[in-house]
Design a protein around this motif. Structure first.
Motif, PDB file in Angstrom:
ATOM      1  N   GLU A 174      37.330  49.627  33.181  1.00 49.37           N
ATOM      2  CA  GLU A 174      36.435  48.845  34.034  1.00 49.37           C
ATOM      3  C   GLU A 174      36.642  49.201  35.508  1.00 49.37           C
ATOM      4  O   GLU A 174      35.677  49.333  36.273  1.00 49.37           O
ATOM      5  N   PHE A 175      37.900  49.352  35.908  1.00 50.52           N
ATOM      6  CA  PHE A 175      38.201  49.728  37.286  1.00 50.52           C
ATOM      7  C   PHE A 175      37.574  51.079  37.623  1.00 50.52           C
ATOM      8  O   PHE A 175      36.984  51.264  38.690  1.00 50.52           O
ATOM      9  N   SER A 212      44.065  36.401  51.174  1.00 50.75           N
ATOM     10  CA  SER A 212      42.958  37.144  51.778  1.00 50.75           C
ATOM     11  C   SER A 212      42.610  38.416  51.013  1.00 50.75           C
ATOM     12  O   SER A 212      41.525  38.958  51.179  1.00 50.75           O
ATOM     13  N   ARG A 213      43.535  38.910  50.200  1.00 51.30           N
ATOM     14  CA  ARG A 213      43.267  40.151  49.469  1.00 51.30           C
ATOM     15  C   ARG A 213      43.490  39.991  47.967  1.00 51.30           C
ATOM     16  O   ARG A 213      43.701  40.982  47.257  1.00 51.30           O
ATOM     17  N   ILE A 214      43.410  38.775  47.488  1.00 50.19           N
ATOM     18  CA  ILE A 214      43.794  38.503  46.105  1.00 50.19           C
ATOM     19  C   ILE A 214      42.863  39.160  45.088  1.00 50.19           C
ATOM     20  O   ILE A 214      43.248  39.431  43.959  1.00 50.19           O
ATOM     21  N   PHE A 215      41.609  39.446  45.497  1.00 49.47           N
ATOM     22  CA  PHE A 215      40.683  40.104  44.578  1.00 49.47           C
ATOM     23  C   PHE A 215      40.651  41.620  44.763  1.00 49.47           C
ATOM     24  O   PHE A 215      39.837  42.300  44.145  1.00 49.47           O
ATOM     25  N   ASP A 216      41.532  42.139  45.616  1.00 48.93           N
ATOM     26  CA  ASP A 216      41.612  43.588  45.782  1.00 48.93           C
ATOM     27  C   ASP A 216      42.240  44.208  44.540  1.00 48.93           C
ATOM     28  O   ASP A 216      43.130  43.604  43.919  1.00 48.93           O
ATOM     29  N   PRO A 217      41.820  45.425  44.160  1.00 47.91           N
ATOM     30  CA  PRO A 217      42.426  46.058  42.983  1.00 47.91           C
ATOM     31  C   PRO A 217      43.876  46.428  43.231  1.00 47.91           C
ATOM     32  O   PRO A 217      44.295  46.706  44.359  1.00 47.91           O
ATOM     33  N   TYR A 247      40.467  41.346  40.158  1.00 47.07           N
ATOM     34  CA  TYR A 247      39.440  42.265  40.663  1.00 47.07           C
ATOM     35  C   TYR A 247      38.287  42.373  39.666  1.00 47.07           C
ATOM     36  O   TYR A 247      37.107  42.285  40.038  1.00 47.07           O
ATOM     37  N   ILE A 248      38.619  42.542  38.385  1.00 50.26           N
ATOM     38  CA  ILE A 248      37.579  42.666  37.363  1.00 50.26           C
ATOM     39  C   ILE A 248      36.814  41.357  37.210  1.00 50.26           C
ATOM     40  O   ILE A 248      35.592  41.350  37.045  1.00 50.26           O
TER      41      ILE A 248
END
Length: 374
Positions: free
Chosen positions: A209-210, A314-319, A341-342
């Motif tokens: 997915e990534f 602030s970056r918790i959804f970054d891969p 992220y997914i």
């Protein structure tokens, strides 16, 4: 002699020095002949000479010194971009590419000064030349990095594809062993294989997915008319079976009928709940609340435990981001840091959004999905 005239007149000696320096950039250069080592260099120098002869404003010059110029007028892809792409394919490092430009800058100026002892009125050519080289370097490195990223994404895609067959063989064989009823030792070993195979499958799915998102393909969704209450309840039943030691509560309010991709939303919920299990307080439940109104459905996944630090939030959804305080280090070690992220990408694919809030008492991930007409 003006610098532009010198470059065009002494092109061959300059290219000879370029080639000699490029040949020292091992190990990649060991497999390259003269044409490959010189690739794009002559076109680049001719472009620099043309640039030196072109009137420019101070603002144009400033932008080029920052690598923000527009390049040579009428050239769709500059020689510098081509050079960066080819060097990446040849196996150069970005430091080696930058070193080539430093060497080119030094050798051209040294040869010019030794040849003609420039007058004071011609020294502005030095500034203009440096600005042109800065612009070429910026274009080359940008193209180099783009090629490296493309190569990486293609490698991840091939890796994900080629791993599926042996992984499926492991899963089928372990299931067969478990069904033999050949004693406790065999059953325990088969159980370990099944759990490890499932973990590998989850990692492989995340990697696939990534890779799709990095190739610009996004998360593929196939919406159908579903009742989200039933869809999410089924996913939570599976999660309770996998994590029997944790309590997972579900609260449903309002109309949850709509058009969504049920499997993708199960994947989204699973990622959020597993994250809550990993990082939440072990003696408290994970709470899932689903609310439907006239235009949207909202999914809230909450857990008690330590607050997420603002910098991490602030970056918790970054891969490839992972929290530092996982309660289960074994599970954390088996994670690529792609779950949130997914989940975010799945929400986007449904034209929705996901956000997080966290304090000392509770952390909540909230997903808002627009209601599509059936």
């Amino acid at each position: 002699m003006r610098l532009a005239d010198f470059i065009l007149r002494d092109m061959e000696p300059i290219l000879t020095k370029w080639e000699a320096f490029a040949a020292t950039q091992l190990p990649a250069s060991a497999y390259m002949g003269s044409p490959e080592l010189r690739e794009g260099a002559e076109q680049m120098l001719r472009a620099v000479a043309a640039d030196l002869r072109t009137p420019q404003t101070r603002e144009d010059q400033r932008k080029k010194s920052l690598g923000e110029g527009t390049g040579v007028i009428g050239v769709t892809e500059s020689a510098a971009r081509t050079h960066g792409t080819l060097r990446a394919r040849a196996g150069f490092t970005v430091n080696q590419v930058a070193a080539e430009y430093r060497a080119l800058r030094a050798s051209v100026l040294r040869l010019w000064m030794d040849d003609s002892a420039p007058e004071l009125t011609e020294l502005d050519d030095v500034i203009r030349f440096n600005e042109a080289i800065d612009q070429a370097l910026a274009e080359s490195v940008t193209s180099f990095n783009s090629q490296i990223e493309q190569n990486r994404n293609l490698l991840l895609g091939m890796l994900g594809h080629d791993m599926r067959s042996p992984l499926q063989a492991i899963q089928v064989t372990s299931s067969y062993l478990a069904a033999l009823n050949a004693g406790d030792d065999v059953s325990k070993a088969a159980g370990r294989l099944i759990r490890s195979g499932s973990r590998m499958q989850a990692l492989l799915d995340d990697l696939t997915e990534f890779n799709r998102t990095k190739l610009g393909l996004g998360i593929n969704v196939t919406p159908t008319d579903v009742n989200l209450a039933d869809v999410l309840a089924d996913e939570l039943e599976e999660l309770r079976a996998i994590h029997p030691e944790r309590r997972i509560d579900l609260h449903v309010m309002g109309d949850l009928q709509g058009v969504w991709d049920s499997q993708r939303l199960q994947q989204l919920l699973g990622n959020l709940v597993v994250n809550a299990i990993k990082y939440g307080a072990q003696n408290t439940p994970v709470r899932v609340t689903v609310t439907g109104d006239a235009t949207h459905v909202r999914i809230d996944v909450s857990n008690n435990g330590s607050a997420i630090e603002p910098a991490m939030l602030s970056r918790i959804f970054d891969p490839l981001e992972r929290g530092r305080d996982s309660q289960n280090q074994d599970e954390r070690a088996g994670s690529l840091g792609l779950g949130l992220y997914i989940a975010s990408e799945i929400a986007k694919a449904h034209h929705g959004a996901i956000e997080t809030r966290s304090d000392e008492s509770e952390t909540t991930f909230s997903v808002s999905l627009p209601r599509a007409e059936s």
